[in-house]
Design an enzyme around this catalytic site. Structure first.
Site, short mmCIF file in Angstrom:
data_model
loop_
_atom_site.label_atom_id
_atom_site.label_comp_id
_atom_site.label_asym_id
_atom_site.label_seq_id
_atom_site.Cartn_x
_atom_site.Cartn_y
_atom_site.Cartn_z
N PRO A 255 0.84 -1.44 0.03
CA PRO A 255 -0.14 -0.04 -0.45
C PRO A 255 0.78 0.78 -0.38
O PRO A 255 2.05 1.33 0.50
CB PRO A 255 -1.29 0.16 1.36
CG PRO A 255 -0.42 -1.34 2.56
CD PRO A 255 0.29 -2.23 1.02
N ASN A 256 0.14 2.87 -0.96
CA ASN A 256 0.70 3.72 -0.84
C ASN A 256 1.92 3.86 -1.92
O ASN A 256 2.37 4.92 -2.40
CB ASN A 256 1.31 4.00 0.56
CG ASN A 256 0.01 4.28 1.24
OD1 ASN A 256 -0.98 4.89 0.70
ND2 ASN A 256 -0.06 3.66 2.70
N TYR B 176 11.27 8.28 0.65
CA TYR B 176 11.56 6.90 -0.48
C TYR B 176 11.91 7.85 -1.48
O TYR B 176 12.38 7.38 -2.86
CB TYR B 176 9.72 7.23 -0.11
CG TYR B 176 9.37 6.71 1.06
CD1 TYR B 176 9.82 5.22 1.75
CD2 TYR B 176 8.10 6.81 1.75
CE1 TYR B 176 9.10 4.99 2.43
CE2 TYR B 176 7.75 6.67 2.97
CZ TYR B 176 8.51 6.03 2.86
OH TYR B 176 7.44 5.28 4.27
N ALA C 64 3.58 -0.82 4.47
CA ALA C 64 2.81 -0.92 5.98
C ALA C 64 2.68 -2.30 6.44
O ALA C 64 2.96 -2.72 7.57
CB ALA C 64 2.32 0.03 5.59
N HIS D 67 4.60 -4.61 8.92
CA HIS D 67 4.43 -4.46 10.14
C HIS D 67 3.02 -5.35 10.72
O HIS D 67 2.99 -4.94 12.41
CB HIS D 67 4.61 -3.55 10.55
CG HIS D 67 5.42 -1.79 10.13
ND1 HIS D 67 6.83 -3.35 10.29
CD2 HIS D 67 5.70 -1.23 9.43
CE1 HIS D 67 7.44 -2.26 8.85
NE2 HIS D 67 7.35 -1.49 8.66
N ASP E 21 1.54 -15.58 5.57
CA ASP E 21 1.09 -17.32 5.64
C ASP E 21 1.04 -17.65 4.44
O ASP E 21 1.55 -18.65 4.07
CB ASP E 21 0.06 -17.59 6.43
CG ASP E 21 0.30 -17.63 8.16
OD1 ASP E 21 0.33 -17.21 8.33
OD2 ASP E 21 -1.41 -17.72 8.74
N HIS F 145 11.94 -2.91 1.27
CA HIS F 145 12.38 -1.54 1.77
C HIS F 145 13.06 -0.53 1.41
O HIS F 145 14.50 -0.77 1.03
CB HIS F 145 12.05 -1.33 3.55
CG HIS F 145 11.32 -3.03 4.12
ND1 HIS F 145 9.87 -2.73 3.90
CD2 HIS F 145 11.59 -3.42 4.42
CE1 HIS F 145 9.35 -3.71 4.23
NE2 HIS F 145 10.85 -4.57 4.44
N LEU F 146 12.21 0.87 0.78
CA LEU F 146 12.71 1.33 -0.04
C LEU F 146 13.82 2.41 1.60
O LEU F 146 15.03 3.31 1.32
CB LEU F 146 11.96 2.76 -0.94
CG LEU F 146 11.35 1.88 -1.59
CD1 LEU F 146 9.96 2.94 -1.98
CD2 LEU F 146 12.27 2.36 -2.80
N SER F 147 13.50 2.40 2.71
CA SER F 147 13.45 3.55 3.73
C SER F 147 14.88 2.12 4.90
O SER F 147 14.07 0.87 4.36
CB SER F 147 12.78 4.29 4.24
OG SER F 147 11.80 3.23 5.03
N ARG G 131 13.81 4.51 11.74
CA ARG G 131 12.71 4.94 11.82
C ARG G 131 11.47 4.89 12.86
O ARG G 131 13.00 3.51 13.79
CB ARG G 131 12.09 4.54 10.72
CG ARG G 131 13.03 5.27 9.58
CD ARG G 131 11.85 4.85 7.89
NE ARG G 131 10.66 5.79 8.06
CZ ARG G 131 9.71 5.75 7.38
NH1 ARG G 131 10.05 4.49 6.03
NH2 ARG G 131 8.64 6.44 7.21
N ARG H 58 8.01 0.18 13.17
CA ARG H 58 8.94 -0.29 12.22
C ARG H 58 9.54 -1.09 11.53
O ARG H 58 10.74 -1.54 10.71
CB ARG H 58 9.49 0.62 11.21
CG ARG H 58 8.05 2.33 10.57
CD ARG H 58 8.17 3.03 9.07
NE ARG H 58 7.51 4.41 9.79
CZ ARG H 58 6.82 4.35 9.32
NH1 ARG H 58 5.93 3.38 8.25
NH2 ARG H 58 6.17 4.78 9.00
C1 DQA Z 1 8.37 0.86 3.69
C2 DQA Z 1 8.62 0.92 5.00
C3 DQA Z 1 7.19 0.67 5.89
O1 DQA Z 1 7.58 1.02 6.80
C4 DQA Z 1 6.04 1.84 5.28
O2 DQA Z 1 5.18 1.77 5.60
C5 DQA Z 1 6.06 1.75 3.68
C6 DQA Z 1 7.15 1.48 2.97
C7 DQA Z 1 9.62 1.31 2.75
O3 DQA Z 1 9.88 1.01 1.37
O4 DQA Z 1 10.99 1.74 2.91
O5 DQA Z 1 4.89 1.98 3.48
O6 DQA Z 1 7.88 -0.61 3.12
#
Ligand code: DQA
Length: 149
Positions: A9-10, A22, A77, A80, A87, A100-102, A107, A111
């Site tokens: 998501p996002n 990001y 997200a 977490h 599963d 993960h990008l970050s 953080r 996370r």
């Molecule tokens: C993420 C890190 C997650 O904590 C966050 O909710 C994201 C992106 C990352 O790519 O750094 O949406 O997965």
């Protein structure tokens, strides 16, 4: 060599979403880079993004039947929170790398825990979009090594 990249998501908002965290590359640009790198290596790559946990579970389940050999996943997200996606990956038993990008460990405390890492072949975080390319490089090398056996 069929490789599936799953974005949670996002991540559809990459480019405009918190660029300080990001980066400025869009998801389309990241996917285009991955597609080109896969094609150059003779692999087939498909990308899937959803903001919905059930749709992500459905796509993981389908990967168990559609010839996918390797998964690269940024659960975003849901990293977490999602026992359901974890599963699903355990159920299909496909090897995967978590990206993960970050750097999630730099953080907020919420996370720091991932439901996925324990099952992953490896985890790459904090390297921005390059993390996806490194995961793909690993996947291709692993699949090519498997083909030679
Ligand atoms: C993420 C890190 C997650 O904590 C966050 O909710 C994201 C992106 C990352 O790519 O750094 O949406 O997965």
């Amino acid at each position: 060599m069929q490789i599936l990249v799953i974005h949670g998501p996002n991540l559809n908002l990459l480019g405009s979403r918190e660029p300080g965290v990001y980066g400025s590359r869009t998801l389309a640009q990241i996917d285009a880079d991955l597609t080109k790198m896969a094609a150059d290596a003779g692999a087939k790559l498909e990308s899937f993004q959803s903001n919905h946990e059930g749709a992500l579970v459905d796509r993981i389940q389908a990967a168990g039947r559609d010839g996918t050999a390797f998964v690269i996943i940024n659960p975003a997200a849901y990293t977490h929170t999602s026992v359901a996606m974890r599963d699903a990956l355990a159920a299909v038993g496909l090897p995967f790398v978590e990206v993960h990008l970050s750097n999630i460990h730099k953080r907020e405390a919420f996370r720091h825990h991932s439901f996925f890492s324990e099952l992953a072949e490896g985890v790459i975080c904090g390297l921005g979009p390059q993390g996806y390319l490194l995961a793909l490089q690993y996947a291709v090398a692993k699949l090519q090594a498997g083909q030679k056996q």
